[in-house]
Structure formats: C-alpha cells, structure tokens
Design an enzyme around this catalytic site. Structure first.
Site, mmCIF file in Angstrom:
data_model
loop_
_atom_site.group_PDB
_atom_site.id
_atom_site.type_symbol
_atom_site.label_atom_id
_atom_site.label_comp_id
_atom_site.label_asym_id
_atom_site.label_seq_id
_atom_site.Cartn_x
_atom_site.Cartn_y
_atom_site.Cartn_z
ATOM 1 N N CYS A 220 21.445 -11.095 12.459
ATOM 2 C CA CYS A 220 21.588 -11.429 13.879
ATOM 3 C C CYS A 220 20.292 -11.272 14.653
ATOM 4 C CB CYS A 220 22.687 -10.592 14.517
ATOM 5 S SG CYS A 220 22.406 -8.810 14.435
ATOM 6 N N PRO B 230 29.742 -14.776 19.410
ATOM 7 C CA PRO B 230 30.160 -14.801 20.809
ATOM 8 C C PRO B 230 31.559 -15.382 21.014
ATOM 9 C CG PRO B 230 27.883 -15.538 20.610
ATOM 10 C CD PRO B 230 28.431 -15.416 19.208
ATOM 11 N N GLU C 133 28.646 -6.589 20.104
ATOM 12 C CA GLU C 133 27.346 -6.834 19.486
ATOM 13 C C GLU C 133 27.378 -8.240 18.909
ATOM 14 O OE1 GLU C 133 24.772 -5.052 19.786
ATOM 15 O OE2 GLU C 133 25.721 -3.311 20.714
ATOM 16 N N GLY D 251 29.930 -9.470 15.867
ATOM 17 C CA GLY D 251 30.219 -10.797 15.331
ATOM 18 C C GLY D 251 29.719 -11.886 16.254
ATOM 19 N N VAL E 163 34.252 -15.256 19.043
ATOM 20 C CA VAL E 163 35.270 -14.248 18.734
ATOM 21 C C VAL E 163 35.154 -13.070 19.693
ATOM 22 C CG1 VAL E 163 36.218 -12.732 16.954
ATOM 23 C CG2 VAL E 163 35.316 -14.972 16.318
ATOM 24 N N GLY E 164 33.927 -12.790 20.147
ATOM 25 C CA GLY E 164 33.744 -11.734 21.128
ATOM 26 C C GLY E 164 34.556 -11.969 22.385
#
Length: 507
Positions: free
Chosen positions: A282, A228, A248, A226, A230-231
C-alpha cells in the site's frame, strides 16, 4: 472473494468459521438485541468476549504482558509455517517475509513490552488556580471488544501489529484475517488461538457475506486495513452503533525525482520499493514524476537495477513474488495497455507472474493512473518543474505516502511543505513504515487514524478525562453557586480562565 460455508464452532472456541449465509444476510439493523441478535451467527461469540472484558480480566498489566509474550512465542515457534504460508499464497520470498512480516511484528512487540508500563500510567495535566489542590489526569481505559480486519498482502504484519496494540491497551479482540491469502488465514485460525486466552481473543474466518454479518454486531472499536471501497462499507456498518474506526486504506503514492539527484541510487531505491512483494504494497511508489531529461537518465538506471535485483529473467528469480490470485492477475495485466512498455511487460497466467515493468508515455487519464496499481508496474510521467509536480499531486486525492528524491534539501522541503499525505519520505521509499516511533496512517481517501508503537496503544485506548476533588473547602465553591452575584465574576475568571502568555515572537 469467496465465502466460507462451514458451521460455526462452539462458543468456547477461539477460532470461528463463517456459517452458511441466510438469504437476507448482510442487511443489518439499528441494534443487535432480541431476535436480531439471536439470528446473527457471531452474536454469541461477541457477547462471550464482552462478558470477559466486563470481568476486567484483560485490565491488569501482568495479564497484558503474558498475552503479548505468548504472541512472541507464536512468532518464534511458527516462523517456518509463516514462511511457507506466504510462499504458497503469493510466492513471497522468505527474505521479504522475514523483513516485512516477522521482523516488523517482533520490533513492534518488543517496543510495546519495553514501554507498556509507562504508557499505562495516568497522565497528569496542567490545572487552573481553582483546582490546584485537586487531582486531574488522563486515565487510559481499554475500549472493550474490538474488531481487527486484516488484508491479504501482508497477512501477518497488518493483522498482528494492530493486535499487539489492542492487547496492550487491555481489550478483548476478534481478528478476521483475509480469506484471499488462504494459507495465511488457515495458519492464523488454526494456530493463533493455541497461544492466546480463548475467553478474550478469537479468530473468525469469513468471506464477504460472513464479514458483513460479523459487522452487524456492536463492537467498541473497529480497525480495518484494505481498500477505500470496503472501508466505506466498514464505516457505514460502524455508524449504526456509533463505533469509532481506524481505516488504513491505500492510494496512488507519487514519487517526484528532481533533476539534481544520484540517478543510480534513485533507481535502486524506487525499484526496491515498487517491486517488493511484486508491488502489492500500500505504501509502494505508484508512479514517478520527473522531467523528460531525468526520465532518459532514469530508464537505463532502472533497467540496471532490475537486472541486478532479479537477474536477466526475473521469472526465474527466487527474490520476486507473484500476484495473489487470478482475479488480481487479470486486473493488473490489463493495466499494461496504458502508455508504452519501456521494459518488462512479460506475463504468465499459469504462475500469476507479471514481470517488473516500467511504462512511459503514460497519460493522466490512462487506466493505470485511475486506480491503485498493486502490482509490479511503474508508470513514469513527465513534468517540467517541481511546481508542476506539486500541482499534479495536489490535484488528486491525498495519498498514503509521498516520496521525493533530490540532492537539494530545498526541493525536498518544498514538496513536504506544499503537499499533504499520510506519510512522507525523502530520498528513499517504504522506510518510514519501519519506525515504531512514527505514526503510520492515511488522510482523506487514503485512511483515517494511525498506529505503530505508542500510537497503536493510544488508538485502542479511551483517554478518560478524570478529576478527583476533596469533599471539604466548600466555602471556595460558594462564588459559583446561585443566586449569582456579578461581584463574584472577576474572582471566578481569575480562578478558571487560562491566560495568554505575552511573549509571542511573531507579534
């Protein structure tokens, strides 16, 4: 994103929906034992899967193969439902779904089944003189209970490919499809559990708050695809339990087009990579860097390629997808104010349509250059040389992919050697993603860790260092025991120290 508010199903069910959120949801604590665990709606599910894993049910190769083959039947028997779901969610052409969702998953699945017995074998390693009579090897153990959180743009591929590796490695798995692609989420929740062992694999549907509660539980590995932003949330939640993660993410993937190239071929390959899935990819080329002279040749070639692909009116084309939701549509449409529209630019809020668009005269500080576009917009920025392009790329966060087009191998190699990115592709776009033999993943802002093929199996496997020694030959161990005697050091050095080979071509 919306949050589901349906009560969870009983523990034995493999599909579970987010419960109604409590007012203090999402806070999290150091651990999930005691009262904290009893209040978390997913604690029972995670504990049930952990009990299954501790029973070693998922460890035998025959079990892993059976679950992978069941996943293959899901792809075969539910193909029409997959095509319908992705079309309803984002108007995705069936051809694109076949190519990017079903074909990729089948390729990954077949590659895994073909090689699983080899991957699972102990890997024997080099030994020093002192341990020549012993056994030293790497054992590939499953992590345990792992969590896979998928995105909405490729809701089948980017959820099932990690799942294939997690199953192959012997883990129990919770998969959480994106709630944004509602039809694909519903398909996964309702049908996937019918194919997999409900004691070892579960599908959880949840929105932001439900996912936050899910992340409070202790997992043994988390795989997230998803954004960055939320990462960072996922990584923060994982840190509370020291859980390893693969992230990812995305980024702004540059595409440098040199003066020495076949402009028509470049236009076709760039247009395909940028406008595939309406740009919601992406690894899509996010912007083009080229000289002013090359830009003037590239523009008519891009116009020709777009007309060839989608006809005079792409809105009527059955080969062009739509933006996933109203919020994303508004965000992408706002980016059209950057620079000048050289072609395209038409929008329709009712159908979430944004035409394949090329922007020129874009400035580095324009909105379209400050975020990942994730839509059918291609900005072109001019640079004077390959050195300027490399400097431009290196001044920004490291991207998920870098693309270079040139008839000169030296130019391609120059960009490859002087930049850093998750992946690299010369004279095409997206195609490196299709090889199961290559690791796929980001670096820095664009991600952490990698997968595909053997790399997915390794991602979900703990490499356990193992030495098996005999009980006898105790006299050989005496030199290392106290009381220490300096005269034993030369012997121990010879027996344990790795020696450097003297043949070094560079010295």
């Amino acid at each position: 994103m919306e949050t589901s508010s349906v009560s969870p199903q009983p523990l034995g069910s493999a599909a579970m929906k987010a419960p109604e959120e409590e007012s203090d949801g999402g806070g999290g604590k150091e651990s999930m034992d005691g009262d904290a665990a009893s209040r978390n709606p997913y604690a029972g599910l995670v504990n049930h899967l952990r009990t299954s894993w501790l029973s070693r049910k998922t460890w035998p190769m025959q079990y892993r193969v059976a679950q992978l083959e069941a996943l293959g039947r899901f792809l075969e028997e539910k193909e029409e439902e997959i095509l319908e779901a992705t079309t309803l969610d984002m108007g995705k052409p069936h051809f694109e779904t076949q190519l990017s969702e079903i074909f990729v998953c089948r390729s990954e699945l077949n590659h895994t089944l073909n090689n699983l017995s080899t991957w699972m074998k102990d890997e024997h390693v080099e030994k020093n003189w002192a341990m020549q009579l012993d056994s030293a090897f790497i054992r590939k153990d499953p992590y345990g209970v792992v969590l896979i959180i998928g995105p909405w743009n490729y809701p089948i591929n980017l959820l099932l490919v990690p799942l294939i590796g997690a199953i192959a490695a012997g883990n129990c798995v919770v998969v959480k499809p994106s709630e944004v692609s509602k039809n694909a989420e519903r398909l996964m929740a309702e049908t996937l559990p019918k194919y997999l062992d409900k004691d070892c694999f579960a599908v959880v549907t949840a929105g932001v708050e439900g996912t936050t509660r899910l992340l409070e539980n202790k997992f043994d590995y988390i795989f997230y695809t998803g954004s960055p932003s939320v990462g960072r949330v996922v990584m923060t939640a994982a840190a509370k339990h020291l859980t390893p993660v693969t992230l990812e993410l995305g980024g702004k993937n540059p595409c440098y087009v040199s003066d020495s190239c076949d402009v028509r071929n470049v236009a076709r390959r760039v247009a395909w990579g940028r406008f595939f899935n309406a740009g919601q990819t992406c690894v899509a080329p996010d912007y083009v860097l080229c000289s002013l002279e090359t830009r003037e040749q590239l523009l008519p070639a891009l116009r020709e390629a777009i007309a060839e692909f989608y006809g005079p009116n792409p809105q009527e084309s059955s080969s062009f997808a739509r933006i996933i939701g109203d919020g994303q549509f508004q965000r992408v449409r706002a980016l059209l104010s950057s620079g000048r529209v050289a072609m395209g630019g038409q929008t329709d809020a009712g159908t979430r349509y944004i035409a394949p668009t090329v922007l020129v005269d874009v400035q580095q500080d324009d909105p379209v250059m400050k975020e990942e576009i994730f839509g059918p917009i291609l900005p072109i920025l001019t640079v004077k040389s390959v050195d300027d392009a490399i400097a431009f790329i290196n001044a920004r966060e490291r991207p998920l992919a870098i693309y270079v087009f040139s008839s000169c191998k030296q130019v391609v190699n120059q960009v490859l050697e002087r930049t850093s990115s998750g992946g690299f592709c010369g004279n095409d776009t997206l195609m490196h993603f299709t090889l199961t033999s290559l690791p796929f993943g980001g670096i820095g802002q664009s991600g952490l860790g990698h997968y595909h093929g053997r790399f997915t199996f390794d991602t979900f496997s703990h490499l356990r260092a193992t030495v098996l020694r005999g009980n006898g030959r105790e006299a050989l161990n005496k030199p290392r025991y106290p009381p220490y005697e300096p005269r034993h050091l030369p012997l121990l050095r010879s027996a344990t120290q790795q020696r450097r080979h003297r043949s070094c071509a560079l010295l």
